[in-house]
Design a protein around this motif. Structure first.
Motif, PDB file in Angstrom:
ATOM      1  N   LYS A 111       0.833  -1.203   0.000  1.00 22.78           N
ATOM      2  CA  LYS A 111       0.000   0.000   0.000  1.00 22.78           C
ATOM      3  C   LYS A 111       0.869   1.255   0.000  1.00 22.78           C
ATOM      4  CE  LYS A 111      -4.171  -1.832   2.233  1.00 22.78           C
ATOM      5  NZ  LYS A 111      -5.050  -1.754   3.438  1.00 22.78           N
ATOM      6  N   LEU A 112       1.933   1.229   0.815  1.00 22.25           N
ATOM      7  CA  LEU A 112       2.841   2.378   0.842  1.00 22.25           C
ATOM      8  C   LEU A 112       3.498   2.579  -0.520  1.00 22.25           C
ATOM      9  CD1 LEU A 112       4.561   1.887   4.327  1.00 22.25           C
ATOM     10  CD2 LEU A 112       2.827   3.576   3.714  1.00 22.25           C
ATOM     11  N   ALA A 113       3.929   1.461  -1.131  1.00 22.94           N
ATOM     12  CA  ALA A 113       4.557   1.567  -2.456  1.00 22.94           C
ATOM     13  C   ALA A 113       3.565   2.089  -3.490  1.00 22.94           C
ATOM     14  CB  ALA A 113       5.102   0.205  -2.879  1.00 22.94           C
ATOM     15  N   ALA A 114       2.311   1.620  -3.400  1.00 25.08           N
ATOM     16  CA  ALA A 114       1.292   2.091  -4.344  1.00 25.08           C
ATOM     17  C   ALA A 114       0.997   3.574  -4.145  1.00 25.08           C
ATOM     18  CB  ALA A 114       0.011   1.274  -4.178  1.00 25.08           C
ATOM     19  N   ASN A 115       0.952   4.024  -2.885  1.00 23.63           N
ATOM     20  CA  ASN A 115       0.708   5.445  -2.620  1.00 23.63           C
ATOM     21  C   ASN A 115       1.857   6.304  -3.141  1.00 23.63           C
ATOM     22  OD1 ASN A 115      -1.763   4.992  -1.351  1.00 23.63           O
ATOM     23  ND2 ASN A 115      -0.823   4.702   0.656  1.00 23.63           N
ATOM     24  N   LYS A 116       3.097   5.808  -2.953  1.00 27.58           N
ATOM     25  CA  LYS A 116       4.244   6.554  -3.473  1.00 27.58           C
ATOM     26  C   LYS A 116       4.199   6.624  -4.995  1.00 27.58           C
ATOM     27  CE  LYS A 116       7.424   5.601   0.345  1.00 27.58           C
ATOM     28  NZ  LYS A 116       8.708   4.962   0.742  1.00 27.58           N
ATOM     29  N   ALA A 117       3.828   5.497  -5.617  1.00 25.17           N
ATOM     30  CA  ALA A 117       3.728   5.496  -7.079  1.00 25.17           C
ATOM     31  C   ALA A 117       2.633   6.450  -7.550  1.00 25.17           C
ATOM     32  CB  ALA A 117       3.447   4.077  -7.579  1.00 25.17           C
ATOM     33  N   LYS A 118       1.523   6.497  -6.801  1.00 29.61           N
ATOM     34  CA  LYS A 118       0.435   7.409  -7.160  1.00 29.61           C
ATOM     35  C   LYS A 118       0.874   8.858  -7.030  1.00 29.61           C
ATOM     36  CE  LYS A 118      -4.365   8.522  -6.017  1.00 29.61           C
ATOM     37  NZ  LYS A 118      -5.517   8.204  -5.117  1.00 29.61           N
ATOM     38  N   GLU A 119       1.582   9.169  -5.925  1.00 32.86           N
ATOM     39  CA  GLU A 119       2.068  10.541  -5.736  1.00 32.86           C
ATOM     40  C   GLU A 119       3.054  10.925  -6.840  1.00 32.86           C
ATOM     41  OE1 GLU A 119       3.722  10.630  -1.861  1.00 32.86           O
ATOM     42  OE2 GLU A 119       1.784  10.530  -0.818  1.00 32.86           O
ATOM     43  N   ALA A 120       3.943   9.983  -7.186  1.00 30.22           N
ATOM     44  CA  ALA A 120       4.901  10.273  -8.260  1.00 30.22           C
ATOM     45  C   ALA A 120       4.180  10.487  -9.583  1.00 30.22           C
ATOM     46  CB  ALA A 120       5.909   9.127  -8.373  1.00 30.22           C
ATOM     47  N   PHE A 121       3.142   9.687  -9.824  1.00 28.83           N
ATOM     48  CA  PHE A 121       2.382   9.822 -11.068  1.00 28.83           C
ATOM     49  C   PHE A 121       1.667  11.171 -11.138  1.00 28.83           C
ATOM     50  CE2 PHE A 121      -1.668   9.167 -13.361  1.00 28.83           C
ATOM     51  CZ  PHE A 121      -1.144   8.922 -14.625  1.00 28.83           C
ATOM     52  N   LEU A 122       1.050  11.584 -10.016  1.00 32.46           N
ATOM     53  CA  LEU A 122       0.368  12.880  -9.989  1.00 32.46           C
ATOM     54  C   LEU A 122       1.361  14.026 -10.176  1.00 32.46           C
ATOM     55  CD1 LEU A 122      -2.167  12.293  -7.059  1.00 32.46           C
ATOM     56  CD2 LEU A 122      -2.637  12.304  -9.513  1.00 32.46           C
ATOM     57  N   LYS A 123       2.540  13.882  -9.566  1.00 26.53           N
ATOM     58  CA  LYS A 123       3.563  14.918  -9.723  1.00 26.53           C
ATOM     59  C   LYS A 123       4.007  15.024 -11.178  1.00 26.53           C
ATOM     60  CE  LYS A 123       8.127  16.298  -8.057  1.00 26.53           C
ATOM     61  NZ  LYS A 123       9.271  15.925  -7.179  1.00 26.53           N
ATOM     62  N   MET A 124       4.202  13.871 -11.820  1.00 26.14           N
ATOM     63  CA  MET A 124       4.618  13.889 -13.223  1.00 26.14           C
ATOM     64  C   MET A 124       3.511  14.445 -14.116  1.00 26.14           C
ATOM     65  SD  MET A 124       6.854  10.404 -13.691  1.00 26.14           S
ATOM     66  CE  MET A 124       5.675   9.338 -12.868  1.00 26.14           C
ATOM     67  N   GLN A 125       2.256  14.173 -13.752  1.00 25.21           N
ATOM     68  CA  GLN A 125       1.151  14.749 -14.518  1.00 25.21           C
ATOM     69  C   GLN A 125       1.153  16.274 -14.426  1.00 25.21           C
ATOM     70  OE1 GLN A 125      -2.488  12.872 -13.170  1.00 25.21           O
ATOM     71  NE2 GLN A 125      -2.658  11.717 -15.059  1.00 25.21           N
ATOM     72  N   LYS A 126       1.400  16.802 -13.209  1.00 27.41           N
ATOM     73  CA  LYS A 126       1.445  18.257 -13.042  1.00 27.41           C
ATOM     74  C   LYS A 126       2.600  18.854 -13.847  1.00 27.41           C
ATOM     75  CE  LYS A 126      -0.659  18.320  -8.429  1.00 27.41           C
ATOM     76  NZ  LYS A 126      -0.455  18.657  -6.994  1.00 27.41           N
ATOM     77  N   GLU A 127       3.760  18.198 -13.797  1.00 26.46           N
ATOM     78  CA  GLU A 127       4.898  18.697 -14.571  1.00 26.46           C
ATOM     79  C   GLU A 127       4.606  18.642 -16.067  1.00 26.46           C
ATOM     80  OE1 GLU A 127       8.234  16.397 -13.400  1.00 26.46           O
ATOM     81  OE2 GLU A 127       8.433  17.350 -11.426  1.00 26.46           O
ATOM     82  N   ARG A 128       3.946  17.559 -16.496  1.00 24.07           N
ATOM     83  CA  ARG A 128       3.599  17.450 -17.916  1.00 24.07           C
ATOM     84  C   ARG A 128       2.649  18.569 -18.326  1.00 24.07           C
ATOM     85  NH1 ARG A 128      -0.696  13.115 -19.278  1.00 24.07           N
ATOM     86  NH2 ARG A 128      -1.812  14.756 -18.165  1.00 24.07           N
ATOM     87  N   ASP A 129       1.632  18.851 -17.493  1.00 20.89           N
ATOM     88  CA  ASP A 129       0.680  19.918 -17.807  1.00 20.89           C
ATOM     89  C   ASP A 129       1.373  21.279 -17.837  1.00 20.89           C
ATOM     90  OD1 ASP A 129      -1.277  17.999 -17.895  1.00 20.89           O
ATOM     91  OD2 ASP A 129      -1.959  18.343 -15.836  1.00 20.89           O
TER      92      ASP A 129
END
Length: 214
Positions: free
Chosen positions: A134-152
């Motif tokens: 769960k911790l790994a999935a949450n970290k992956a989700k946070e990283a994904f959201l961060k990359m989405q913001k950078e992409r936008d």
């Protein structure tokens, strides 16, 4: 007055590639895929280890039964009851030394109890693994959201640069058209100036002749 063409300008206009935003999306997808692949690999490793431990535990239970006193001591250790464990061991070995209880008289724990205890331990380990996943999935989700913001952000910046480039090109064309409208007027003024200059020269010559005749 003439304006040079775009090909003769000192400033070089470079076209911004439109594939930048797609490359950013590909990098985001690759990072997310790596994170998901890592989670899947960890889950597969945990499943294999669990299966191996189950097979090993079944074999060990069948071959080496656990004594009652060992089972009870392990139970107290698992619960953290150190004082109760000390009291039990002290009294247990005193009875053995006095001959009240023989070492072999304690008997063995039925396999079902040992098996239940092993399953409980495995269940606790699986819960810990689940929390880690769960911790790994949450970290992956946070990283994904961060990359989405950078992409936008980069996508908006790219669009803004394209808009500014289009505006500059439009301004250059407008200025060229504006200065081109002055060329006929300048040509006409130049012709008038040359005509007046010739007339002035002729007038000066006629005046000089008149002065000489007088």
């Amino acid at each position: 007055l003439t304006i040079a063409d775009d090909s003769q300008d000192d400033y070089q206009y470079e076209e911004i590639p439109t594939d930048d935003e797609f490359s950013l999306e590909e990098e985001d997808d690759e990072d997310l895929s790596k994170a998901l692949q890592t989670i899947q690999e960890q889950a597969e490793d945990a499943r294999i280890l669990t299966l191996q431990s189950v097979l090993t535990s079944e074999k060990s239970v069948a071959e080496i039964p656990e004594a009652i006193d060992d089972f009870f001591c392990n139970f107290l250790v698992r619960l953290g009851m150190s004082r109760t464990l000390d009291c039990f061991q002290t009294e247990w070995y005193e009875l053995i030394e006095r001959g009240v209880i023989a070492v072999g008289d304690a008997g063995l724990v039925p396999a079902v109890y040992t098996r239940n205890q092993q399953l409980e331990d495995e269940n606790m380990q699986l819960r810990k693994d689940l929390e880690n996943y769960k911790l790994a999935a949450n970290k992956a989700k946070e990283a994904f959201l961060k990359m989405q913001k950078e992409r936008d952000f980069h996508r908006m910046h790219h669009k803004r640069v394209l808009q500014e480039k289009a505006k500059l090109i439009s301004d250059i064309k407008r200025l060229k058209a504006h200065y081109a409208s002055y060329e006929p007027v300048l040509k006409q003024l130049t012709e008038k100036y040359q005509t007046l200059l010739r007339q002035k020269t002729l007038t000066s010559l006629e005046r000089d002749r008149a002065v000489e005749q007088v």
